[in-house]
Design an enzyme around this catalytic site. Sequence first.
Site, PDB file in Angstrom:
ATOM      1  N   ASN A   1     -45.160  73.796 128.377  1.00 14.61           N
ATOM      2  CA  ASN A   1     -43.754  74.016 128.051  1.00 14.61           C
ATOM      3  C   ASN A   1     -43.595  74.543 126.625  1.00 14.61           C
ATOM      4  OD1 ASN A   1     -40.956  74.041 128.305  1.00 14.61           O
ATOM      5  ND2 ASN A   1     -40.727  71.913 127.678  1.00 14.61           N
ATOM      6  N   ASP A   2     -43.775  73.679 125.644  1.00 11.59           N
ATOM      7  CA  ASP A   2     -43.506  74.067 124.256  1.00 11.59           C
ATOM      8  C   ASP A   2     -44.384  75.209 123.768  1.00 11.59           C
ATOM      9  OD1 ASP A   2     -41.712  71.999 124.300  1.00 11.59           O
ATOM     10  OD2 ASP A   2     -43.053  70.568 123.332  1.00 11.59           O
ATOM     11  N   ILE A   3     -45.651  75.244 124.190  1.00 13.17           N
ATOM     12  CA  ILE A   3     -46.588  76.227 123.639  1.00 13.17           C
ATOM     13  C   ILE A   3     -46.347  77.630 124.173  1.00 13.17           C
ATOM     14  CG2 ILE A   3     -48.354  74.490 123.228  1.00 13.17           C
ATOM     15  CD1 ILE A   3     -49.812  75.544 125.714  1.00 13.17           C
ATOM     16  N   VAL A   4     -45.445  77.778 125.162  1.00 14.86           N
ATOM     17  CA  VAL A   4     -45.097  79.105 125.689  1.00 14.86           C
ATOM     18  C   VAL A   4     -43.586  79.328 125.612  1.00 14.86           C
ATOM     19  CG1 VAL A   4     -47.107  79.274 127.211  1.00 14.86           C
ATOM     20  CG2 VAL A   4     -45.004  78.203 128.063  1.00 14.86           C
TER      21      VAL A   4
ATOM     22  N   SER B   1     -41.453  66.667 125.890  1.00 16.40           N
ATOM     23  CA  SER B   1     -40.715  66.740 124.630  1.00 16.40           C
ATOM     24  C   SER B   1     -39.213  66.878 124.831  1.00 16.40           C
ATOM     25  CB  SER B   1     -41.226  67.914 123.787  1.00 16.40           C
ATOM     26  OG  SER B   1     -40.937  69.140 124.442  1.00 16.40           O
TER      27      SER B   1
END
Length: 479
Positions: free
Chosen positions: A405-408, A446
């Site tokens: 999720n967050d890393i893309v 997150s």
Amino acid sequence: MTIGIISAANIAAAILFILSLGGLSGQESAKRAVWYGMAGMGLALVAAIFGAAGGSWLNLILMIGGGALIGYALARRVQMTEMPQLVAALHSFVGLAAVFISFNTHLEAARVAALDETSRTGLAGYPAILAQKDAVELLIMKAEIFIGVFIGAVTFTGSVIAFGKLAGKVDGKARKLAGGHGLNAAAALLSVALLIIYYQSGGLLPLAVMTALALFIGFHLIMGIGGADMPVVVSMLNSYSGWAAAAIGFTLGNDLLIVTGALVGSSGAILSYIMCKAMNRSFISVILGGFGTKAGPLLEITGEQVAIDSAGVAAALNDAQSIIIVPGYGMAVAQAQQAVSDLTRRLRATGKTVRFAIHPVAGRLPGHMNVLLAEAKVPYDIVLEMDEINEDFASTDVVIVIGSNDIVNPAAQEDANSPIAGMPVLEVWKAKQVFVSKRGQGTGYSGIENPLFFRENTRMFYGDARRSLEELMPKVVSV
């Protein structure tokens, strides 16, 4: 003679620990490095047993045997997805050990100080060491005791909260009590004042009060850090546990423990800094529990999430020539690494270029994805770090995102009010087609919404990652 052998064993163990840390810098050498670390720890344990004072062999055997059995039982039960919380739990043990040893040293010092000179003569073991210290050395020892308790207590409660957040037993969102960072600062300043009182009185009360304050600081610091920063928290607590071990080493006069603690503490601090840099986070902000973080209204996300089935994904893969796979924690949860490896071999067998893009904080533990892929026999040379592959997304036909999720998340670049604003991310949205393997439409650990899922070139491949890939496999054309 025995002392010389023990000293030599400690030196050899320290060298093995250094070789272990050095070997962990590369995937090819990591397995050998783990064996170096295990050998060093075994050697250190044997040296500690034979160097123990008092000859309490029965107690040692019972404690070591009991600990070994508990450790073995836990290791057999722990899944790879549970490794982050296991690491956090182990950090808490180191912190608690530092507290207990420091308190024991305080009590022993008080007992020896109460004896007259005649009674001190001939004392065996640690109390004799205390009896031989002069006034300056005793002052230094008081500082060692105080610092050991403080670092240990912060590490203990901080690690317990980190364990709870990683295990889903504590809310992953950043939460602070009324007063926020002022409470942490007040507790720290009061601890300094208690150190002065402890120097003057040498009593147990200031040490006990400081312990309570340090326990609160550890709790409140980690509660104030959100889920997106938990990988940094794990490495930061690793550093804390190292410094706690070093403090124990000074208290016990154990050189190997000092060296080992310093190695763990410094390497954990360096790793935390590297990860903060990779996430565009302030190192000071993270270690102070998110101090200075900004918040504001998020940009509105337009569009809708469009689902696709395995036949549609297979058709795109069959037509593609270049493919990049981005693994995340969802792959670990579904234990899909072997299915990912099988799909990779099938695609490469048809002449397609398949590579993996690894973000520095993918998963919930540094190196989490690398370990999983290595376990599934994915070749090291096609597993690339973010800086090595980020520019290639624009020329890639298909990107498969598995449980990330967050890393893309493009909001890191496009929304200044996003909790991950400024964080370097894998720019997967630049590829021709993006398929996201995800269990549902939730925001993930997150709690941050991802505009990528609503893009025109993105399709959502819903379902358990392993089952989805196993369903996809037969539909991919083979040679």
